[in-house]
Design an enzyme around this catalytic site. Sequence first.
Site, PDB file in Angstrom:
ATOM      1  N   HIS A  11       1.300  -0.955   0.067  1.00  0.00           N
ATOM      2  CA  HIS A  11      -0.336  -0.115  -0.233  1.00  0.00           C
ATOM      3  C   HIS A  11       0.518   1.098  -0.362  1.00  0.00           C
ATOM      4  CE1 HIS A  11       0.834   1.028   4.135  1.00  0.00           C
ATOM      5  NE2 HIS A  11       1.038  -0.573   4.539  1.00  0.00           N
ATOM      6  N   HIS A 124      12.212  -5.747   2.247  1.00  0.00           N
ATOM      7  CA  HIS A 124      11.521  -4.729   2.922  1.00  0.00           C
ATOM      8  C   HIS A 124      11.882  -3.719   3.993  1.00  0.00           C
ATOM      9  CE1 HIS A 124       7.551  -2.271   2.891  1.00  0.00           C
ATOM     10  NE2 HIS A 124       6.901  -2.974   3.882  1.00  0.00           N
ATOM     11  N   GLY A 178       1.793  -4.766  13.654  1.00  0.00           N
ATOM     12  CA  GLY A 178       1.372  -3.838  12.987  1.00  0.00           C
ATOM     13  C   GLY A 178       0.178  -4.881  12.992  1.00  0.00           C
ATOM     14  N   GLU A 182      -3.261  -3.589  13.032  1.00  0.00           N
ATOM     15  CA  GLU A 182      -4.633  -3.411  12.114  1.00  0.00           C
ATOM     16  C   GLU A 182      -5.914  -4.592  12.927  1.00  0.00           C
ATOM     17  OE1 GLU A 182      -3.523  -4.731   8.385  1.00  0.00           O
ATOM     18  OE2 GLU A 182      -1.527  -3.222   8.364  1.00  0.00           O
ATOM     19  N   GLY A 286       4.994   1.441   9.683  1.00  0.00           N
ATOM     20  CA  GLY A 286       3.948   2.143  10.079  1.00  0.00           C
ATOM     21  C   GLY A 286       3.166   2.167  11.915  1.00  0.00           C
ATOM     22  N   ARG A 471       0.109  17.565  19.685  1.00  0.00           N
ATOM     23  CA  ARG A 471       0.588  16.636  18.783  1.00  0.00           C
ATOM     24  C   ARG A 471       1.071  17.776  17.933  1.00  0.00           C
ATOM     25  NH1 ARG A 471      -2.060  13.597  14.079  1.00  0.00           N
ATOM     26  NH2 ARG A 471      -2.054  14.969  13.426  1.00  0.00           N
ATOM     27  N   ASN A 501      -2.926  23.895  13.098  1.00  0.00           N
ATOM     28  CA  ASN A 501      -3.309  23.327  11.741  1.00  0.00           C
ATOM     29  C   ASN A 501      -3.080  21.588  11.406  1.00  0.00           C
ATOM     30  OD1 ASN A 501      -1.097  22.920   9.163  1.00  0.00           O
ATOM     31  ND2 ASN A 501       0.789  21.714  10.605  1.00  0.00           N
ATOM     32  N   THR A 502      -4.276  21.497  10.837  1.00  0.00           N
ATOM     33  CA  THR A 502      -4.397  20.065  10.444  1.00  0.00           C
ATOM     34  C   THR A 502      -4.540  20.058   8.724  1.00  0.00           C
ATOM     35  OG1 THR A 502      -6.171  18.435   9.829  1.00  0.00           O
ATOM     36  CG2 THR A 502      -7.240  20.781   9.826  1.00  0.00           C
TER      37      THR A 502
END
Length: 544
Positions: A11, A124, A178, A182, A286, A471, A501-502
């Site tokens: 992805h 990877h 991960g 998920e 990720g 954040r 800020n977004t």
Amino acid sequence: MRVLGINALFHDPAAALVMDGRIVAAAEEERFSRRKHGKRPIPFSAWELPELSARWCLEQAGLTPAELDAVAYSYDPELARPADQLGLNDPWDHLRQEYARRAPEFLAEALPGLDPAKVRFVPHHVAHAASAGQASPYPDCAVLVLDGRGECGSHLAGRYANRELAVLGTQSLPDSLGLFYEELTQHLGFLRSSDEFKVMALASYGRPRFLERLREYIHLDGEGGFRARPVPWSSLVPPRAADAPWMQDHADAAASAQACLEEVLLGLAGWLHERTGEETLTLAGGVALNCVANTRLYREGPFRRVWVQPAAGDAGTALGAALHVAHQKETVEAMPTAALGRGWSDDELRAWLERAAVPYEEPADIADTVAEELARDGIVAWFQGRSEYGPRALGHRSLLAHPGHVGNLERLNAVKGREEFRPVAPMVLAERAAELFDGPLPSPYMLFVHDVAAAWRDRIPAVVHVDGTARIQTVERDAEPLVARMIDGFERRTGLPVVVNTSLNTAGRPMVDDPRDALECFGSSPVDLLVLGPFAVRRKGMFA
């Protein structure tokens, strides 16, 4: 050496170009195709290549495919094994592997003139590691990679010495932090391999009351790895339909998974530090986009510094693969900025506005114009310079707002069509950040959370999350003089050295990338002012 990096198999397809050891360009395919994440991570889409972003990278440097010395593909099919041997339920994975093996042919067809013999397969997780260890400002560092899966693993721990990687540990599938995260994302009604950040945000509303149960399935193995076996989520909390409201059990499940993830990460970091003694930990994969976990690593982990690749997901492997191959022939330079995507000259932006036949103005100082609009509590679509590489808007493709009005969080989430529990971020000058926020500083890529100082929580409520954190993105004056002037102008008017800020997009759509995207987003959203370079378009003027 001229190396084009390609991420395509799972992805977030992307392309990146490294020339003479310097990063020239990097961009995600979604910004060109306007398909969120580029494609879904299923075997039937594995043949799709980031053709648009790859061609743009070459155009940016004035290169043809024939002039490339190498194409670095961030997956090595020779390392893969059948899914059933890996303990994965993925009956069509053999199709994915076939597409990977034939990638040189597909790339040569997509980029006419390319010699398929120039395609180099890069493992990877090595590509992920290079996107951190070789792109960071620290030639000597430890590196930790965690994601859903690579060829046959989900984790790499290593050390870079003078940008040269030594692998110290790996974790074989099916154990995967991960995939663990998920699976919960899907159970909670969100889009798997896309919406994991929503689980992180929802966790702040819960308490980790299922943590003991999760430790039965997710825990360290004592040898630098971990066990992460399928969790029977339905025995803990009922699944949530995508269109159903979330319940407290769902928030508690998210909080429990988040706490479990953080525990394992701290253990892995401790093991790695014992074997390297390095002061700096670099992160990619990720899982490294989990800014809450990153902050806990910084606060409680053994490393003095933590640096995270801003495109830590699979998109970043395009850059990492290119750096890894280039480094075999020459010295590679650190990543200078995340602004590695497309940009337009003022004349080109003016031409877009003329073509769209919208009324616009060219103020003497666009930064001051924006500060004035924000002080009046307007929402501003801010489009400046080259677009960002990675999922965060960092002052180039942003929606800006006043942080002093608590209702602006709900207002922005309504503008973007997002869930009400999603936070927005504060942008602050690096020189002022320590007055307001406690956490890793500087924080230019918005990849950590910070405690908001008690004296400021009521003054900037729109950016304070339910748990008292934010954040943040810190801005250096030298690097972003226009943004700095805008923040200065806003503070002169309001007394607040922070703006909201977004990302400049709406739910389910990629971040705005080119002027057409910006005009379309402005035309369909209740935004008061659109800024394209030095030009301003006012909603009242456009729709009068």
